[in-house]
Design a protein around this motif. Structure first.
Motif, short mmCIF file in Angstrom:
data_model
loop_
_atom_site.label_atom_id
_atom_site.label_comp_id
_atom_site.label_asym_id
_atom_site.label_seq_id
_atom_site.Cartn_x
_atom_site.Cartn_y
_atom_site.Cartn_z
N ASN A 52 0.86 -1.18 0.00
CA ASN A 52 0.00 0.00 0.00
C ASN A 52 0.90 1.23 0.00
OD1 ASN A 52 0.91 0.41 2.68
ND2 ASN A 52 -0.83 -0.73 3.52
N SER A 54 1.73 3.31 2.27
CA SER A 54 2.64 3.41 3.42
C SER A 54 3.82 2.46 3.28
CB SER A 54 1.88 3.11 4.72
OG SER A 54 0.92 4.11 4.98
N SER A 55 3.57 1.22 2.84
CA SER A 55 4.68 0.28 2.69
C SER A 55 5.59 0.67 1.53
CB SER A 55 4.14 -1.15 2.50
OG SER A 55 3.47 -1.31 1.27
N MET A 57 6.18 3.80 0.60
CA MET A 57 6.99 4.91 1.09
C MET A 57 8.12 4.40 1.98
SD MET A 57 5.88 8.44 3.03
CE MET A 57 5.18 7.63 4.46
N ALA A 58 7.84 3.41 2.82
CA ALA A 58 8.87 2.86 3.70
C ALA A 58 10.01 2.25 2.88
CB ALA A 58 8.26 1.82 4.64
N LEU A 89 4.90 10.50 -3.26
CA LEU A 89 5.69 9.80 -2.24
C LEU A 89 7.19 9.92 -2.50
CD1 LEU A 89 3.77 6.42 -1.76
CD2 LEU A 89 3.81 8.39 -0.22
#
Length: 271
Positions: A52, A54-55, A57-58, A89
């Motif tokens: 997703n 968030s993952s 971006m990490a 991102l």
């Protein structure tokens, strides 16, 4: 601070071979291990993996510490709003699956670019997001259009029919041949090694090069990968993290347990 140049995009333009790896584990932890391996590019897969925003971006943050391994983010679908989110991102290199027509390719070019008067202005919405490091890249909005890299996937008979026009689309930097879906489209499900599929791939590589663009492909078959590079493929992914983990763990278990059978890769198979 100035917007960094996209060295992966420049390598494609210069036709310098780039060896990559597919990442489907959706983990910044494993992404660091892959980056340390020394690959030129690493795919953060948003189509067939449980990633997703968030993952993604990490993983982008993790790979930023290893500038020799360039992140390529595959979106699940060529949606303008979703591409905007990936770019915001901080993704510079976007891979879009299932591009069958030059009209689709042109729409994707528009989605990748801000509406500047540079001949390639687009519809990307303006935002002071992470891509500009929250405004610390003071020239980001002026430089972004030239630094983003669009890679489109051709993986159907319709795409092959329209390949010349897709590859000729201004703003498309590379064309990735999807061997698994292409083989299915040609009636050879799960058999990318079929002679007809391989002939179509060789022809596609030649046509993409003729258009002045960089051809790309994925295969964990080392002999095939070398063959594609010899044909002129520029960005070649030579493995998948999920597949490596599956095969190596199964092989290790099979060494000690008679009831476990190691899984040998099928020649020419993608997955």
């Amino acid at each position: 601070m100035q917007t960094p140049s996209n060295l992966f995009k420049q390598a494609l333009k210069d036709k310098r071979p780039q060896i990559g790896l597919w990442m489907g584990l959706a983990s910044d932890y494993s992404a660091e291990i892959c980056a340390l391996a020394g690959f030129d590019w690493l795919v953060i897969d948003g189509e067939h993996s449980p990633n997703n925003l968030s993952s993604i971006m990490a993983q982008l943050k993790t790979l930023a510490a290893y500038p020799g391994s360039h992140a390529v983010c595959r979106v699940p679908v060529g949606d303008t709003a979703l591409i905007k989110q990936y770019l915001d991102l901080g993704a510079q290199n976007i891979l879009v699956p299932m591009v069958d027509t030059p009209e689709q390719a042109a729409q994707l070019v528009q989605a990748m670019r801000y509406p500047q008067d540079d001949g390639q202005g687009g519809v990307r919405g303006m935002a002071g997001a992470r891509a500009s490091r929250w405004g610390h890249y003071t020239d980001y909005f002026q430089r972004a259009n030239e630094e983003v890299c669009l890679l489109v996937q051709v993986e159907s008979l319709d795409a092959l029919k329209n390949l010349d026009a897709i590859a000729a689309t201004p703003g498309v930097d590379g064309v990735f041949i999807g061997p698994a879906d292409l083989s299915a489209s040609m009636g050879h499900v799960g058999n990318a090694a079929h002679p007809d599929v391989q002939a179509a791939i060789a022809d596609a590589i030649a046509r993409i090069l003729q258009a002045g663009k960089a051809p790309g492909i994925l295969t964990p078959d080392r002999q095939l990968a070398a063959q594609y590079l010899q044909l002129g493929a520029v960005f070649v992914a030579v493995g998948l993290d999920t597949q490596i983990l599956m095969r190596q763990t199964t092989d290790l278990a099979a060494h000690f347990k008679a009831e476990v059978t190691a899984i040998a890769p099928a020649k020419g198979a993608t997955y």
